[in-house]
Write a protein that holds these residues in place. Structure first.
Motif, mmCIF file in Angstrom:
data_model
loop_
_atom_site.group_PDB
_atom_site.id
_atom_site.type_symbol
_atom_site.label_atom_id
_atom_site.label_comp_id
_atom_site.label_asym_id
_atom_site.label_seq_id
_atom_site.Cartn_x
_atom_site.Cartn_y
_atom_site.Cartn_z
ATOM 1 N N TYR A 14 0.885 -1.171 0.000
ATOM 2 C CA TYR A 14 0.000 0.000 0.000
ATOM 3 C C TYR A 14 0.913 1.208 0.000
ATOM 4 O O TYR A 14 1.456 1.555 1.044
ATOM 5 C CB TYR A 14 -0.897 0.019 1.231
ATOM 6 C CG TYR A 14 -1.927 -1.081 1.271
ATOM 7 C CD1 TYR A 14 -3.029 -1.054 0.421
ATOM 8 C CD2 TYR A 14 -1.806 -2.135 2.157
ATOM 9 C CE1 TYR A 14 -3.981 -2.049 0.458
ATOM 10 C CE2 TYR A 14 -2.760 -3.141 2.202
ATOM 11 C CZ TYR A 14 -3.841 -3.090 1.347
ATOM 12 O OH TYR A 14 -4.783 -4.071 1.390
ATOM 13 N N VAL A 17 4.104 1.197 2.181
ATOM 14 C CA VAL A 17 4.000 0.142 3.196
ATOM 15 C C VAL A 17 3.914 -1.221 2.524
ATOM 16 O O VAL A 17 3.041 -1.455 1.677
ATOM 17 C CB VAL A 17 2.741 0.357 4.060
ATOM 18 C CG1 VAL A 17 2.622 -0.749 5.108
ATOM 19 C CG2 VAL A 17 2.784 1.721 4.717
ATOM 20 N N ALA A 19 2.656 -4.454 3.188
ATOM 21 C CA ALA A 19 1.836 -5.173 4.155
ATOM 22 C C ALA A 19 2.190 -6.651 4.182
ATOM 23 O O ALA A 19 2.147 -7.288 5.229
ATOM 24 C CB ALA A 19 0.358 -4.979 3.827
ATOM 25 N N PRO A 38 1.672 -9.679 15.744
ATOM 26 C CA PRO A 38 1.088 -8.506 16.393
ATOM 27 C C PRO A 38 0.208 -7.705 15.424
ATOM 28 O O PRO A 38 0.203 -7.980 14.230
ATOM 29 C CB PRO A 38 2.314 -7.694 16.808
ATOM 30 C CG PRO A 38 3.394 -8.112 15.870
ATOM 31 C CD PRO A 38 3.120 -9.528 15.511
ATOM 32 N N ASN A 39 -0.498 -6.718 15.958
ATOM 33 C CA ASN A 39 -1.306 -5.852 15.096
ATOM 34 C C ASN A 39 -0.429 -5.196 14.044
ATOM 35 O O ASN A 39 0.664 -4.744 14.347
ATOM 36 C CB ASN A 39 -1.989 -4.761 15.924
ATOM 37 C CG ASN A 39 -3.169 -5.308 16.690
ATOM 38 O OD1 ASN A 39 -3.830 -6.236 16.218
ATOM 39 N ND2 ASN A 39 -3.418 -4.766 17.864
ATOM 40 N N GLY A 40 -0.913 -5.184 12.811
ATOM 41 C CA GLY A 40 -0.162 -4.540 11.737
ATOM 42 C C GLY A 40 0.851 -5.459 11.077
ATOM 43 O O GLY A 40 1.592 -5.038 10.194
ATOM 44 N N ALA A 41 0.879 -6.739 11.482
ATOM 45 C CA ALA A 41 1.873 -7.661 10.916
ATOM 46 C C ALA A 41 1.560 -8.039 9.472
ATOM 47 O O ALA A 41 2.446 -8.454 8.733
ATOM 48 C CB ALA A 41 1.952 -8.922 11.769
ATOM 49 N N GLY A 42 0.292 -7.902 9.087
ATOM 50 C CA GLY A 42 -0.095 -8.254 7.718
ATOM 51 C C GLY A 42 -1.020 -9.460 7.641
ATOM 52 O O GLY A 42 -1.243 -10.010 6.570
ATOM 53 N N LYS A 43 -1.606 -9.846 8.781
ATOM 54 C CA LYS A 43 -2.465 -11.032 8.808
ATOM 55 C C LYS A 43 -3.745 -10.816 8.008
ATOM 56 O O LYS A 43 -4.102 -11.624 7.154
ATOM 57 C CB LYS A 43 -2.816 -11.405 10.263
ATOM 58 C CG LYS A 43 -1.603 -11.615 11.154
ATOM 59 C CD LYS A 43 -1.999 -12.015 12.568
ATOM 60 C CE LYS A 43 -2.819 -10.977 13.325
ATOM 61 N NZ LYS A 43 -2.110 -9.723 13.627
ATOM 62 N N THR A 44 -4.433 -9.714 8.287
ATOM 63 C CA THR A 44 -5.690 -9.460 7.597
ATOM 64 C C THR A 44 -5.464 -9.266 6.096
ATOM 65 O O THR A 44 -6.221 -9.780 5.269
ATOM 66 C CB THR A 44 -6.393 -8.219 8.186
ATOM 67 O OG1 THR A 44 -6.688 -8.492 9.559
ATOM 68 C CG2 THR A 44 -7.680 -7.902 7.451
ATOM 69 N N THR A 45 -4.401 -8.564 5.764
ATOM 70 C CA THR A 45 -4.098 -8.362 4.347
ATOM 71 C C THR A 45 -3.906 -9.708 3.653
ATOM 72 O O THR A 45 -4.402 -9.924 2.536
ATOM 73 C CB THR A 45 -2.835 -7.493 4.181
ATOM 74 O OG1 THR A 45 -3.014 -6.292 4.924
ATOM 75 C CG2 THR A 45 -2.599 -7.150 2.726
ATOM 76 N N GLN A 84 -12.551 -10.184 10.560
ATOM 77 C CA GLN A 84 -12.167 -9.712 11.885
ATOM 78 C C GLN A 84 -13.322 -8.946 12.554
ATOM 79 O O GLN A 84 -13.632 -9.147 13.703
ATOM 80 C CB GLN A 84 -10.951 -8.803 11.710
ATOM 81 C CG GLN A 84 -10.309 -8.345 12.976
ATOM 82 C CD GLN A 84 -8.965 -7.674 12.680
ATOM 83 O OE1 GLN A 84 -8.456 -7.709 11.564
ATOM 84 N NE2 GLN A 84 -8.408 -7.038 13.677
HETATM 85 N N1 LIG Z 1 -6.306 -0.642 2.739
HETATM 86 C C1 LIG Z 1 -5.097 -0.300 3.245
HETATM 87 N N2 LIG Z 1 -4.484 0.841 2.865
HETATM 88 C C2 LIG Z 1 -3.281 1.186 3.361
HETATM 89 N N3 LIG Z 1 -2.591 0.460 4.248
HETATM 90 C C3 LIG Z 1 -3.116 -0.688 4.683
HETATM 91 C C4 LIG Z 1 -4.399 -1.129 4.202
HETATM 92 N N4 LIG Z 1 -4.687 -2.304 4.804
HETATM 93 C C5 LIG Z 1 -3.640 -2.587 5.609
HETATM 94 N N5 LIG Z 1 -2.707 -1.624 5.540
HETATM 95 C C6 LIG Z 1 -1.405 -1.610 6.264
HETATM 96 O O1 LIG Z 1 -0.797 -2.866 6.086
HETATM 97 C C7 LIG Z 1 -0.195 -3.308 7.290
HETATM 98 C C8 LIG Z 1 -0.760 -4.666 7.690
HETATM 99 O O2 LIG Z 1 -2.091 -4.514 8.119
HETATM 100 P P1 LIG Z 1 -3.030 -5.734 8.486
HETATM 101 O O3 LIG Z 1 -2.942 -6.753 7.417
HETATM 102 O O4 LIG Z 1 -4.371 -5.200 8.799
HETATM 103 O O5 LIG Z 1 -2.340 -6.299 9.821
HETATM 104 P P2 LIG Z 1 -2.924 -7.282 10.925
HETATM 105 O O6 LIG Z 1 -4.188 -7.888 10.433
HETATM 106 O O7 LIG Z 1 -1.845 -8.291 11.132
HETATM 107 O O8 LIG Z 1 -3.142 -6.473 12.152
HETATM 108 C C9 LIG Z 1 -0.433 -2.223 8.319
HETATM 109 O O9 LIG Z 1 0.706 -1.419 8.347
HETATM 110 C C10 LIG Z 1 -1.615 -1.470 7.770
HETATM 111 O O10 LIG Z 1 -1.567 -0.131 8.160
#
Ligand SMILES: Nc1ncnc2c1ncn2[C@@H]1O[C@H](COP(=O)(O)OP(=O)(O)O)[C@@H](O)[C@H]1O
Ligand SMILES: [Mg+2]
Lengths: 288, 249
Positions: A14, A17, A19, A38-45, A84
């Motif tokens: 992104y 970043v 992800a 941890p939060n922000g690791a890239g799991k949801t992405t 989530q």
């Molecule tokens: N739609 C998006 N636009 C910009 N940055 C994003 C977006 N989605 C996630 N990120 C960034 O990607 C990184 C991983 O996020 P995420 O996958 O949500 O982590 P997790 O689920 O492990 O907490 C974070 O730094 C987040 O800010």
């Protein structure tokens, strides 16, 4: 071992970043795979890319042999996703939400009714079937989300941080449901930032940090690599030091030879938190 | 083909469930503004005015029907889609299912069409009672349908594009509200200087209201306007498809 998910050099950026960065990962058919970080690791992405909601920047993911970008329709038929955050329509009842999902997946009317009743029974929500989603407790909402995503009988279920915000009892109950689904044949990919959840549920665990996979194995193997026994020592009441040992004997002899100014000695089993801390210098619970 | 209809209906189905529970309040709320316009302009302001042999009330009622179709169809599709995307996140369920983007866009527009028709027909009923000269011909019905669908499609586009509640409100106040008053709904564009008149033809409601009025009053039908209006609909549809395709990038 049949591989259900295979990613190759999967990357998602992104802007600046990254992800996800060069993720190489495989999930075996039939297992509960834990994605810890941890939060922000890239799991949801990672889940969003695997479930076709987001396109990868580069690299590929195959699920059940199909490419998630080029053959997304085939992938969509095989997977169920529980996000989530609650993603049910809160203006509808539990049953209506389930019916909606079933319709979107082309399940015919009589089959739809049968499966919905069966699934409601399965998660003990039958008596709440006609309640509005908003009136349910957190644990019930989660269970409702899970069964809504199961109406098309997916082979693979994605659960993104399924127990965040649940009390201890609801969490245990959800763990049981995950185990039951898995023993009934569903492959499960779940993300979590709770160590004990990954240890309790997952046959294999991938640990993510800043978009990179830093470890991938069974919880036991990961602990073995580090040392099964951890010794915590406190010097001058300031900082805790951790030492890892293959077994208790090694740990004990280390402790016996410590200088007298070293206080508060704890000898315990190593856990995935230790694995994470050793790899990254941070705790999984830290939000950076 | 059958699957496409089926899919479109599946998308519409959820929103119909909601409407079934709340149709009365939805309808009543959507009629407040048009009825106020009718009283204030039709009776208050315009009771003495005459437009080339047509009384102002007869003149203004088709305009009010046009703006009702616009505002209720637009908000009918945009607000629910907006909520589904950003607050309920239930829209992801559509995106993760094997149905096509086409079915999603059309399905999400149809709830606007349904709600728009419901309110427009209610206003039409009031209009026919107040002004019996109104002609409800097949052409009129066709134009009304089209009007609801085109503005519902605009609603889908805006519901997909706007990512905050604030942005939605801004669009309503900056675009929809001025359009309500400027599109020849309450006055004849013929009274205006040519430059201004031309400018107002970029507003889709101008075409919808001109077409509806001509059909309702039995005047020569502005086919060119009607075709232009269909063009707006196509444009909104294509943009919605593009936005939705890009959303997964
Ligand atoms: N739609 C998006 N636009 C910009 N940055 C994003 C977006 N989605 C996630 N990120 C960034 O990607 C990184 C991983 O996020 P995420 O996958 O949500 O982590 P997790 O689920 O492990 O907490 C974070 O730094 C987040 O800010
Ligand atoms: Mg997350």
């Amino acid at each position: 071992m049949e591989e259900f998910i295979v990613t190759e050099k999967l990357t998602k950026s992104y802007g600046n970043v990254k992800a996800i960065q060069d993720l190489d990962l495989n999930v075996h058919a039939g297992e509960v795979f834990g994605f810890l970080g941890p939060n922000g690791a890239g799991k949801t992405t990672t889940i969003r890319v695997m479930t076709t909601l987001t396109k990868p920047t580069s690299g590929s993911v195959r699920i059940g042999g199909f490419d998630v970008v080029k053959e997304s329709d085939k992938v969509k038929r095989m997977i169920g996703v529980v996000q989530q955050h609650l993603s049910l329509d809160r203006d509808l009842t539990v049953r209506e939400n389930m019916e909606f999902h079933a319709r979107l997946h082309h399940i015919g009317s009589s089959e739809r009714k049968r499966r919905i009743e069966e699934l409601l029974e399965y998660v003990e929500l039958t008596e709440y079937a006609d309640s509005m989603v908003d009136t349910l407790s957190g644990g019930m909402k989660k269970r409702a989300s899970i069964v809504a995503s199961l109406t098309h009988q997916p082979k693979m279920l994605f659960l993104d941080e399924p127990t965040v915000g649940l009390d201890a009892q609801a969490r245990r109950r959800l763990w049981d449901l995950v185990r039951r689904l898995n023993s009934d044949g569903t492959t499960i990919f779940l993300t979590t930032h709770y160590i004990e959840e990954a240890e309790a549920l997952c046959q294999r665990v991938g640990i993510m940090h800043h978009g990179q996979l830093i470890a991938l194995d069974t919880p036991l193997e990961l602990r073995k690599k580090l040392g099964l026994i951890t010794v915590e020592t406190l010097v001058d009441n300031k900082q805790t030091h951790y030492q890892y040992f293959a077994d208790r004997d090694a740990a004990t002899s280390y402790v016996q030879n410590l200088p007298p100014d070293v206080k508060t000695i704890i000898i315990r089993d190593s856990n995935l938190e230790d694995v994470f801390v050793e790899q990254t210098g941070q705790k999984v619970g830290d939000n950076q | 083909m059958i699957t496409v209809f089926n899919d479109i209906y599946s998308v519409l189905w959820v929103d119909l469930r909601f409407l079934r529970r709340h149709w009365l309040s939805t309808l009543v709320i959507s009629l407040i503004n048009p009825l106020l316009y009718l009283v204030a302009f039709g009776y208050g302001l315009g009771s003495g005015i005459n437009f080339g042999g047509v009384g102002y009330l007869e003149f203004v009622i088709p305009g009010i029907i046009a703006l009702t179709s616009m505002s209720t169809s637009f908000s009918g599709s945009s607000s629910k889609l907006h909520i589904d995307r950003l607050f309920y996140r239930s829209f992801d369920a559509c995106l993760m299912s094997p149905i096509s983007l086409f079915s999603i866009v059309v399905g999400k527009a149809l709830i606007g069409l349904v709600r728009g028709l419901l309110s427009s027909v209610a206003i039409l009923a009031v209009g026919v009672v107040l002004s019996p000269v109104l002609l409800v011909t097949p052409l009129f019905v066709l134009v009304l349908f089209t009007s609801c669908f085109v503005f519902a499609m605009l609603g889908v586009l805006i519901g997909l594009v706007m990512n905050t509640h604030h942005a939605m409100g801004t669009f309503s106040n900056l675009v929809m509200l001025p359009m309500t008053f400027l599109s020849g709904t309450f006055f004849s564009l013929n009274q205006l200087p040519d430059a201004l008149k031309a400018a107002l033809y970029v507003l889709p409601l101008t075409h919808s209201s001109a077409s509806l009025r001509a059909a309702a009053l039995g005047q020569p039908f502005p086919w060119l306007s009607f075709v232009a209006f269909l063009g707006f609909g196509l444009f909104f549809f294509v943009c919605s498809m593009v936005v939705l395709k890009r959303s997964s990038a």
